[in-house]
Structures are given as structure tokens and as C-alpha cells.
Design a protein around this motif. Structure first.
Motif, PDB file in Angstrom:
ATOM      1  N   GLY A  98       0.817  -1.209   0.000  1.00 24.64           N
ATOM      2  CA  GLY A  98       0.000   0.000   0.000  1.00 24.64           C
ATOM      3  C   GLY A  98       0.845   1.251   0.000  1.00 24.64           C
ATOM      4  O   GLY A  98       0.538   2.227  -0.707  1.00 24.64           O
ATOM      5  N   ILE A  99       1.931   1.207   0.767  1.00 25.54           N
ATOM      6  CA  ILE A  99       2.851   2.355   0.777  1.00 25.54           C
ATOM      7  C   ILE A  99       3.481   2.522  -0.600  1.00 25.54           C
ATOM      8  O   ILE A  99       3.676   3.650  -1.087  1.00 25.54           O
ATOM      9  N   GLY A 100       3.778   1.386  -1.249  1.00 23.52           N
ATOM     10  CA  GLY A 100       4.337   1.454  -2.600  1.00 23.52           C
ATOM     11  C   GLY A 100       3.369   2.081  -3.580  1.00 23.52           C
ATOM     12  O   GLY A 100       3.774   2.862  -4.460  1.00 23.52           O
ATOM     13  N   ILE A 101       2.084   1.769  -3.433  1.00 23.74           N
ATOM     14  CA  ILE A 101       1.068   2.384  -4.302  1.00 23.74           C
ATOM     15  C   ILE A 101       1.027   3.883  -4.059  1.00 23.74           C
ATOM     16  O   ILE A 101       0.976   4.690  -5.008  1.00 23.74           O
ATOM     17  N   PHE A 102       1.058   4.258  -2.787  1.00 22.32           N
ATOM     18  CA  PHE A 102       1.030   5.686  -2.445  1.00 22.32           C
ATOM     19  C   PHE A 102       2.225   6.417  -3.058  1.00 22.32           C
ATOM     20  O   PHE A 102       2.072   7.476  -3.687  1.00 22.32           O
TER      21      PHE A 102
ATOM     22  N   ILE B  85     -10.851  -8.489  -0.651  1.00 19.62           N
ATOM     23  CA  ILE B  85     -11.142  -7.437  -1.626  1.00 19.62           C
ATOM     24  C   ILE B  85     -11.665  -6.166  -0.943  1.00 19.62           C
ATOM     25  O   ILE B  85     -11.172  -5.066  -1.233  1.00 19.62           O
ATOM     26  N   PRO B  86     -12.659  -6.262  -0.035  1.00 17.01           N
ATOM     27  CA  PRO B  86     -13.092  -5.040   0.661  1.00 17.01           C
ATOM     28  C   PRO B  86     -11.963  -4.348   1.425  1.00 17.01           C
ATOM     29  O   PRO B  86     -11.892  -3.119   1.437  1.00 17.01           O
ATOM     30  N   ILE B  87     -11.079  -5.144   2.054  1.00 20.97           N
ATOM     31  CA  ILE B  87      -9.953  -4.549   2.789  1.00 20.97           C
ATOM     32  C   ILE B  87      -9.020  -3.821   1.830  1.00 20.97           C
ATOM     33  O   ILE B  87      -8.531  -2.717   2.118  1.00 20.97           O
ATOM     34  N   LEU B  88      -8.763  -4.434   0.660  1.00 18.85           N
ATOM     35  CA  LEU B  88      -7.896  -3.788  -0.325  1.00 18.85           C
ATOM     36  C   LEU B  88      -8.503  -2.497  -0.843  1.00 18.85           C
ATOM     37  O   LEU B  88      -7.789  -1.508  -1.079  1.00 18.85           O
ATOM     38  N   ILE B  89      -9.831  -2.471  -1.026  1.00 23.13           N
ATOM     39  CA  ILE B  89     -10.501  -1.246  -1.499  1.00 23.13           C
ATOM     40  C   ILE B  89     -10.355  -0.136  -0.466  1.00 23.13           C
ATOM     41  O   ILE B  89     -10.063   1.026  -0.808  1.00 23.13           O
ATOM     42  N   VAL B  90     -10.529  -0.482   0.799  1.00 23.59           N
ATOM     43  CA  VAL B  90     -10.371   0.520   1.872  1.00 23.59           C
ATOM     44  C   VAL B  90      -8.935   1.015   1.918  1.00 23.59           C
ATOM     45  O   VAL B  90      -8.681   2.232   2.017  1.00 23.59           O
ATOM     46  N   MET B  91      -7.962   0.076   1.834  1.00 23.97           N
ATOM     47  CA  MET B  91      -6.558   0.480   1.865  1.00 23.97           C
ATOM     48  C   MET B  91      -6.217   1.370   0.668  1.00 23.97           C
ATOM     49  O   MET B  91      -5.516   2.383   0.813  1.00 23.97           O
ATOM     50  N   ALA B  92      -6.726   1.000  -0.508  1.00 21.09           N
ATOM     51  CA  ALA B  92      -6.451   1.787  -1.711  1.00 21.09           C
ATOM     52  C   ALA B  92      -7.037   3.188  -1.577  1.00 21.09           C
ATOM     53  O   ALA B  92      -6.420   4.178  -2.023  1.00 21.09           O
ATOM     54  N   SER B  93      -8.203   3.295  -0.974  1.00 16.92           N
ATOM     55  CA  SER B  93      -8.830   4.611  -0.782  1.00 16.92           C
ATOM     56  C   SER B  93      -8.005   5.469   0.158  1.00 16.92           C
ATOM     57  O   SER B  93      -7.859   6.691  -0.045  1.00 16.92           O
ATOM     58  N   ILE B  94      -7.438   4.824   1.191  1.00 11.64           N
ATOM     59  CA  ILE B  94      -6.622   5.574   2.151  1.00 11.64           C
ATOM     60  C   ILE B  94      -5.326   6.056   1.513  1.00 11.64           C
ATOM     61  O   ILE B  94      -4.955   7.240   1.629  1.00 11.64           O
ATOM     62  N   VAL B  95      -4.628   5.142   0.815  1.00 10.93           N
ATOM     63  CA  VAL B  95      -3.335   5.525   0.234  1.00 10.93           C
ATOM     64  C   VAL B  95      -3.517   6.456  -0.961  1.00 10.93           C
ATOM     65  O   VAL B  95      -2.591   7.181  -1.341  1.00 10.93           O
ATOM     66  N   GLY B  96      -4.691   6.435  -1.581  1.00 14.69           N
ATOM     67  CA  GLY B  96      -4.918   7.311  -2.734  1.00 14.69           C
ATOM     68  C   GLY B  96      -5.483   8.663  -2.365  1.00 14.69           C
ATOM     69  O   GLY B  96      -5.625   9.537  -3.237  1.00 14.69           O
ATOM     70  N   PHE B  97      -5.800   8.832  -1.075  1.00 21.06           N
ATOM     71  CA  PHE B  97      -6.444  10.078  -0.661  1.00 21.06           C
ATOM     72  C   PHE B  97      -5.511  11.284  -0.832  1.00 21.06           C
ATOM     73  O   PHE B  97      -5.913  12.307  -1.415  1.00 21.06           O
ATOM     74  N   LEU B  98      -4.274  11.184  -0.331  1.00 20.95           N
ATOM     75  CA  LEU B  98      -3.358  12.330  -0.401  1.00 20.95           C
ATOM     76  C   LEU B  98      -2.985  12.677  -1.839  1.00 20.95           C
ATOM     77  O   LEU B  98      -3.046  13.866  -2.215  1.00 20.95           O
ATOM     78  N   PRO B  99      -2.617  11.703  -2.714  1.00 19.82           N
ATOM     79  CA  PRO B  99      -2.383  12.064  -4.124  1.00 19.82           C
ATOM     80  C   PRO B  99      -3.631  12.647  -4.777  1.00 19.82           C
ATOM     81  O   PRO B  99      -3.537  13.571  -5.597  1.00 19.82           O
TER      82      PRO B  99
END
Length: 452
Positions: free
Chosen positions: A337-341, A423-437
Motif C-alpha cells: 500500500g505504501i508502494g502504491i502511495f 477485496i473489501p480490505i484492499l478497497i479501503v486500503m487503496a482509498s486511504i493511500v490514494g487520498f493524499l495524491p
């Protein structure tokens, strides 16, 4: 052109970065899936194996060691019990089945554990609703020198019905017994330690050299076990003892004299006893608790419930190992997730002009913000789907190897319920890491972006 199409085009422009980031997520998910499936198989094995027996009765000592040796055959037996004690359980009205188990020897070929028992062993359920199937015959050790072997034993040693084998007496010298047992049946696979075990008729087991206890030692052991005097034990087994002493005298006179008849009860011992209580489920449970408590307080032996002992072992040992692996996989996914961010955030400086053009063409700030979040979610979802497939693929490839080496039957297509929340956990994580960008894109100045 909708947002999903645009998001895919943006990911395609940064295909290498997007694929590597998705793959890091996939590795974490795959490891988690493999851990969950294998843990489920091991847990099911421990929960089902021996759960058809209400109690395992054995000498005083460690209940865990008693269950591991009797049911799983992965530990040494504690001690032995007098045959007379086993006979008492066969006469107890609370007990429907009392099955003797003798351990300690192995097959000469392959070193598989040997269990000396009675035909009754194959007639009771080894787990609720599950009975042994021995080819077309459910009672294949009728004769003294008959044997039944597990599916893994037969496969690895190349044995079939009619094959003969010798036993190795485990000890300091690992003596090989001269007598041979003939295989009368092969167990269908059960996914339990029975697959890796050879079973012989208990009468033949007793008749092997060093398997019958010397009479004087047997008298002392029985007297101590039942808290009686040796004179009382001798009086109880007077006929058998007189016959034994007579044969010993004949053997002393004639060195070629050998006794191959049935072994007297005084010289017989059992490693442990499997008990199945009489009555319905509630009656069985109550009788199990009463007998176990009575043995704990007053009995010369102990009674252990296989399900409870293994549940404790799973909780304290296997459960902690499973949690450690799950924490590790969670850490891997978090790092992904940090890598995605980092990947998306670093790309924002290169995408200012692109975002400014979108804004100039009429795209709203919320639309741009949603686009960045969607990219993050798609990268995570791609990694999650690949991870689920990869995890089951790894288990599918490893299943035959694990089955061959351990006898565990693994179904790689079984889904653990925890997988469905990935999958739901990944969606939540993706939303969190994508929020700042996404917020950075939301605040992008159009004029400044067009000039960059």
C-alpha cells in the motif's frame, strides 16, 4: 470516455510501475491465501482425527503425549497398562467400545508405525460420520498374522493384498522380528495418520519376541498398578502362572523348545485404550466427563479427550504460528500500500499538465480526485485478484508434494471465509493511500499546470 477507461489508460502509460506495485500486493495476498488454506487443512486434521473416540485411556503423565502417540503416532508412548485393566473397560456398562492399542514397533520397509489392535478398531468411526473402508472387507484382521495397511504405506512400499512384511522392535538394538504378517486389506485414504500406519492383529503382536512381559515382572507391575499384593495377583492368575513356569522349565531342559501358543493374560499389556461411550450424544458427553474426572481423582490411569487436547495445542501453538504468518502477510500488504502511495504521489508532478488540461476541458475537481482514487483502487484490485489466483495455484502445485510427504489431503479449491474480506480490505486500503495524491490533484492550479 468514463473514469474507468481514463484510469486504465493512465495505468497503461505507467505500466511497469503499475504492474510491479500490483504484483507486490499479489504476493502478500497469495501468501495469506496459502497460509489460510494450509492452516485450515492442519486444523481440520487435528480436529477430526480421533474425534470419534470419547476418551483415550493411558498411563498417568502428559495428556498431550498420550494423544500424540496414540492418535497421531508422532511421540513415544508413556508406559503400558495391564491387560486386566483393559478387560475391566470392556465390561463397563457405560462403555460401548473399548479398543486396545499397542505401539512401539515399525515396519521393516519404510519405517511406518505399527499398531497392534483388534478388528473392532475398523468398525467404529474415527471421526463423526466417517468409518474406515478396507477394500471390500471391513474386518480384515481376523487371523493372528493378518494385517491392514494405510493407503500411504501401501503406495510407498508398493504393497498390495497378500504382501508380507516384518516388524522392527524399536529399541536400542532395533531387532527385526522373524514372524511375518500378511496384508489382508488396504485402507482407503482418510487424510489422517491412519494412512501412514500399518495395523496388525493384537494376538500376533503379543506372540512376537519381547512383546510378552516376563511373568515375575508382570506380577510386580500388576500388583503396583492395582495396589494389591503380589500374592493376590498370583492367586488371581494361578493357572496361567503355573503353565508359564511349566513352559519355562521345559525350555530350560530343552533349548530347542519354543512356545508359540496364545500369550497368557498376565503377560499382556496395552499401550492405551480407545473408549466410545454408550448412549446418545448427551449421555456420551456426560459419561465422558464423569469417567475423566474419576480417573483424574482416583484412577491408576488418565483419560484424555482427543478433541480438547488438540484444541488446546492448536490454540497455544498452531494458532500462534498462524497469527505470526498472518501478521507477516498483513505487513507485506501494508508495504505494498505504501508502494502504491509512493508510485501515485511521485507521478503527480508529471501529471500536473494532464490534470490542468482535464480541468480546462470542464472536468470538476471532484472528478479529478475520484480518478486518482480509482487508479489506486484498480491497482489494488488487480493485485488482489492475481494474489487469490496465485495463492490457490501455489497450493494446487504443492498439494501432491505435501500429500506424498505427509499424507495430508489438501483441496486447493476450498475457500477460507477470510478470503472473501480481502477485496473489501484492499478497497479501503487503496482509498486511504490514494487520498493524499487525490487531494494533490484536487488542489492543482489550472494556469500553473498549463504553463508547466
Amino acid at each position: 470516455m468514463n473514469l474507468i477507461t481514463i484510469a486504465f489508460k493512465n495505468m497503461k502509460q505507467r505500466s511497469l510501475s503499475s504492474l510491479l506495485t500490483s504484483f507486490s500486493v499479489a504476493l502478500g495476498v497469495a501468501l495469506m491465501v496459502a497460509v489460510l488454506i494450509l492452516n485450515g487443512v492442519v486444523t481440520k486434521l487435528f480436529q477430526e482425527t480421533g474425534s470419534g473416540y470419547d476418551l483415550v485411556v493411558g498411563p498417568k503423565g502428559s495428556a498431550t503425549q498420550l494423544i500424540l502417540s496414540t492418535i497421531y503416532r508422532i511421540d513415544r508412548p508413556i508406559e503400558n497398562l495391564p491387560w486386566r485393566y483393559y478387560q475391566q473397560w470392556t465390561e463397563d456398562p457405560r462403555v460401548e467400545h473399548a479398543i486396545p492399542v499397542n505401539l512401539g514397533d515399525t515396519t521393516e520397509m519404510g519405517g511406518f508405525p505399527i499398531v497392534g489392535t483388534t478388528p473392532q478398531y475398523f468398525l467404529v468411526e474415527y471421526a463423526p460420520g466417517k468409518k474406515f473402508r478396507v477394500g471390500a472387507d471391513e474386518n480384515s484382521i481376523r487371523g493372528t498374522w493378518d494385517a491392514v495397511v494405510g493407503s500411504e504405506v501401501a503406495r510407498k512400499n508398493g504393497w498390495k493384498k497378500g504382501s508380507k512384511f516384518k516388524m522392527v522392535h524399536s529399541g536400542q538394538d532395533d531387532h527385526i522380528h522373524e514372524e511375518e504378517f500378511t496384508i489382508q486389506g488396504i485402507l482407503s485414504p482418510t487424510g489422517t495418520p491412519n494412512d501412514r500406519t500399518a495395523f496388525v492383529h493384537i494376538d500376533g503382536f503379543f506372540m512376537l519376541s519381547d512383546h510378552s512381559k516376563p511373568v515375575r515382572e508382570a506380577i510386580r507391575a500388576e500388583a503396583k498398578f492395582f495396589d494389591e499384593t503380589e500374592a493376590e495377583v498370583i492367586e488371581r492368575h494361578k493357572e496361567d502362572i503355573d503353565e508359564i513356569l511349566k513352559h519355562e522349565a521345559q525350555a530350560a531342559e530343552d533349548e530347542h523348545h519354543h512356545a508359540h501358543g496364545p500369550v497368557p493374560d498376565i503377560q499382556k499389556e496395552v499401550t492405551s485404550i480407545l473408549l466410545v461411550m454408550a448412549g446418545n450424544d448427551l449421555q456420551r458427553t456426560n459419561r465422558t466427563i464423569i469417567i475423566q474426572n474419576d480417573l483424574r481423582e482416583n484412577g491408576p490411569a488418565q483419560g484424555a479427550n482427543p478433541v480438547r487436547v488438540m484444541a488446546s495445542l492448536i490454540t497455544n501453538l498452531v494458532g500462534n504460528i498462524r497469527l505470526a504468518f498472518l501478521y507477516m502477510t498483513g505487513l507485506i500488504i501494508a508495504v505494498s500500500g505504501i508502494g502504491i502511495f509512493v508510485s501515485i504521489y511521485n507521478s503527480m508532478s508529471d501529471r500536473k499538465r494532464e490534470i490542468a488540461i482535464m480541468r480546462a476541458l470542464g472536468a470538476r475537481r471532484t472528478t479529478v480526485f475520484s480518478l486518482i482514487l480509482l487508479e489506486s483502487v484498480l491497482i489494488c484490485l488487480l493485485g488482489g485478484v492475481i494474489g487469490l489466483l496465485l495463492g490457490h495455484g501455489v497450493v494446487l502445485a504443492a498439494a501432491p508434494i505435501i500429500e506424498q510427504r505427509s499424507g495430508l489431503l489438501i483441496d486447493p479449491f476450498v475457500f477460507n471465509p477470510v478470503e472473501f474480506i480481502v477485496i473489501p480490505i484492499l478497497i479501503v486500503m487503496a482509498s486511504i493511500v490514494g487520498f493524499l495524491p487525490g487531494l494533490t490533484a484536487y488542489k492543482t492550479d489550472v494556469a500553473e499546470g498549463l504553463q508547466s
